[in-house]
Design an enzyme around this catalytic site. Structure first.
Site, mmCIF file in Angstrom:
data_model
loop_
_atom_site.group_PDB
_atom_site.id
_atom_site.type_symbol
_atom_site.label_atom_id
_atom_site.label_comp_id
_atom_site.label_asym_id
_atom_site.label_seq_id
_atom_site.Cartn_x
_atom_site.Cartn_y
_atom_site.Cartn_z
ATOM 1 N N HIS A 20 0.783 -1.238 0.000
ATOM 2 C CA HIS A 20 0.000 0.000 0.000
ATOM 3 C C HIS A 20 0.821 1.297 0.000
ATOM 4 O O HIS A 20 0.534 2.187 -0.800
ATOM 5 C CB HIS A 20 -1.012 -0.011 1.147
ATOM 6 C CG HIS A 20 -2.193 -0.906 0.866
ATOM 7 N ND1 HIS A 20 -3.449 -0.420 0.594
ATOM 8 C CD2 HIS A 20 -2.295 -2.249 0.790
ATOM 9 C CE1 HIS A 20 -4.271 -1.424 0.373
ATOM 10 N NE2 HIS A 20 -3.598 -2.558 0.492
ATOM 11 N N ASP A 120 -4.896 6.760 1.778
ATOM 12 C CA ASP A 120 -5.324 5.490 1.215
ATOM 13 C C ASP A 120 -6.794 5.363 1.604
ATOM 14 O O ASP A 120 -7.168 5.638 2.752
ATOM 15 C CB ASP A 120 -4.497 4.362 1.852
ATOM 16 C CG ASP A 120 -4.676 3.021 1.137
ATOM 17 O OD1 ASP A 120 -5.839 2.582 0.984
ATOM 18 O OD2 ASP A 120 -3.663 2.403 0.757
#
Ligand code: U2F
Length: 455
Positions: A20, A120
């Site tokens: 990520h 995110d």
């Protein structure tokens, strides 16, 4: 000061696990490069930050800020290694650690207050932090777009299929959700209608779906045209739905990728489109028996290969495999995947179909052979096989020696492989066009940038 008050400060908040942070990072760099007078902070745990490229001279206005990982420091026992445990510890220290990080970012920037939070999309609690500061929240979706749409429709899916595994309906197509026509109930990520709906990922995804409507804009690691029906449907729900991918094309690294195992020079010595690159991503590895089958299949196929396999899993390779295949291929703990995929000698990608790998395979124009394991990976494989035409899978999902030999023959030498490769090349051209000047991703990025820099 007046200067501090008028300088935009965009704080990126990573989900500090697996791939990520690395997926989000090019966007932070692209923003920093496009707005040299703005301050850009990148917040993640120290551990995640240390896996990122060390500060480049090309974006001096980009600063790393460490946030607490939630691991108890006074405990006598060593910190946990299990990723789920680490994720839980981290999540339980949010949003306090994020608020501290935002304050630290402002202080490190000489008092320039954070004026936009971009996280995110998993980090839904960033929206609360943004709300408290009265600044916009701009989530960026790092995972797959079809799965994103499924998560956004979780309540509808649960109404129809319950949460007990959708017994008997597994084969039903999700034709009632625009763009998910090729997906079956059984392809959904676990934690929507089946599996543990209280797992951290299930809860994160559910909360994300609830918070997304509050976002000032949503950026996605995809490009217009890849999932037109999803684009149309989500764009009508969210006025600022902005596909800006492939993310890694927006800010290509200025340095040559590290290649500690010599994959690239080895590839130079192979024949064009002859090599299969094998990787199952950064989290999971297929079970030992299956690794054994794959190894035997690779050896029997005779195909040149690069297999990125975590060092800890290499002990499960069949005895003598490495010696037997030393002239045929290489097993490495890590490979510069994007560069490997873009190498002319690579003819196929055996992948778990994680979203980054899928997007990187598309960006490199390489056909894919999928062995999905969990999360969005089943949906990604369905998209490739039935929508995009650039990938295929194994009969019966798991890999057997014979299945691997057949699939590699067809992928690297057969007619099916040729068809997949032709489609893969078209998709690559589309991805390149999207980020080129005047392309949809480039235009959407400019819109996103404008929204991020509003003071
Ligand atoms: C989770 O995915 P993973 O991190 O397991 O897998 P990918 O999304 O495919 O990302 C792997 C990244 O690691 C890189 C590779 C990708 O950018 O280029 N890499 C590498 O450079 N060298 C190597 O030897 C091995 C990998 C999850 F499991 C998926 O289902 C989700 O789609 C994904 C995104 O949310 O996160």
């Amino acid at each position: 000061s007046a200067a501090a008050a008028s300088t935009p400060h965009v704080a990126f908040i990573a989900f500090p696990f697996a791939s990520h942070p690395l997926t989000l990072f090019p966007i932070a760099r692209a923003v920093a490069a496009a707005a040299p007078s703005a301050v850009v902070s990148f917040l993640a745990t120290q551990r995640a930050l240390s896996s990122l490229p060390s500060g480049g001279g090309d974006t001096p206005n980009l600063r790393y800020v460490a946030v607490a990982d939630g691991i108890p420091t006074d405990a006598a026992s060593p910190p946990p290694k299990d990723i789920l445990h680490l994720i839980k510890l981290f999540l339980s220290s949010t949003p306090g650690n994020l608020k501290q990080g935002i304050a630290a970012a402002a202080e490190a920037a000489g008092g320039v207050p954070v004026s936009c939070i971009s996280s995110d999309a998993f980090m839904w609690m960033s929206s609360d932090v943004a709300e408290e500061l009265a600044v916009p929240w701009i989530p960026l979706r790092t995972g797959s777009t079809p799965a994103f749409s499924a998560h956004l429709h979780t309540d509808l899916l649960r109404q129809k299929f319950g949460v007990e595994g959708a017994g008997g309906c597994e084969e039903e197509l999700l034709a009632f959700i625009p763009g998910l026509e090729v997906q079956r109930v059984r392809d959904l990520p676990e934690g929507i209608v089946a599996g543990d709906i209280d797992s951290p990922f299930s809860v994160l995804s559910y909360r994300m779906a609830q918070k997304i409507p509050e976002a000032a804009a949503v950026g996605l690691n995809t490009f217009e045209g890849l999932n037109p029906a999803i684009d149309a449907s989500l764009a009508s729900t969210f006025p600022r739905y902005l596909p800006i991918g492939p993310f890694h094309f927006l800010f290509p690294p200025s340095t040559v990728a590290a290649d500690p195992n010599g994959c690239l020079p080895w590839l130079d010595r192979q024949a064009p489109a002859s090599v299969v690159y094998v990787s199952f991503g950064s989290i999971f590895t297929p079970p030992p028996e299956e690794l054994g089958e794959l190894a035997e299949g690779l050896a029997a196929s005779g195909a040149p290969f690069i297999w990125s396999l975590k060092e800890a899993a290499q002990q499960f390779l069949p005895a003598g495999f490495l010696a037997r295949t030393a002239g045929q291929g290489m097993v490495v703990g890590w490979a510069p995947q994007r560069e490997v995929l873009s190498h002319a000698m690579v003819g196929g990608f055996l992948t778990h179909s994680g979203w980054n790998s899928a997007i990187e395979g598309i960006s490199a124009g390489v056909p894919m052979l999928c062995r999905p394991i969990f999360a969005d990976q089943f949906m990604n494989q369905r998209s490739m096989a039935l929508e995009w035409g650039n990938g295929t899978g194994f009969e019966g999902l798991a890999m057997s020696k014979e299945g691997v030999v057949r699939a590699l023959d067809s992928l690297l030498k057969g007619e099916e492989g040729e068809k997949l490769r032709a489609r893969a090349k078209e998709l690559k051209e589309a991805a390149i066009a999207a980020v080129a000047p005047g392309g949809s991703s480039r235009d959407n990025f400019d819109t996103l940038l404008r929204l991020m820099l509003i003071k």
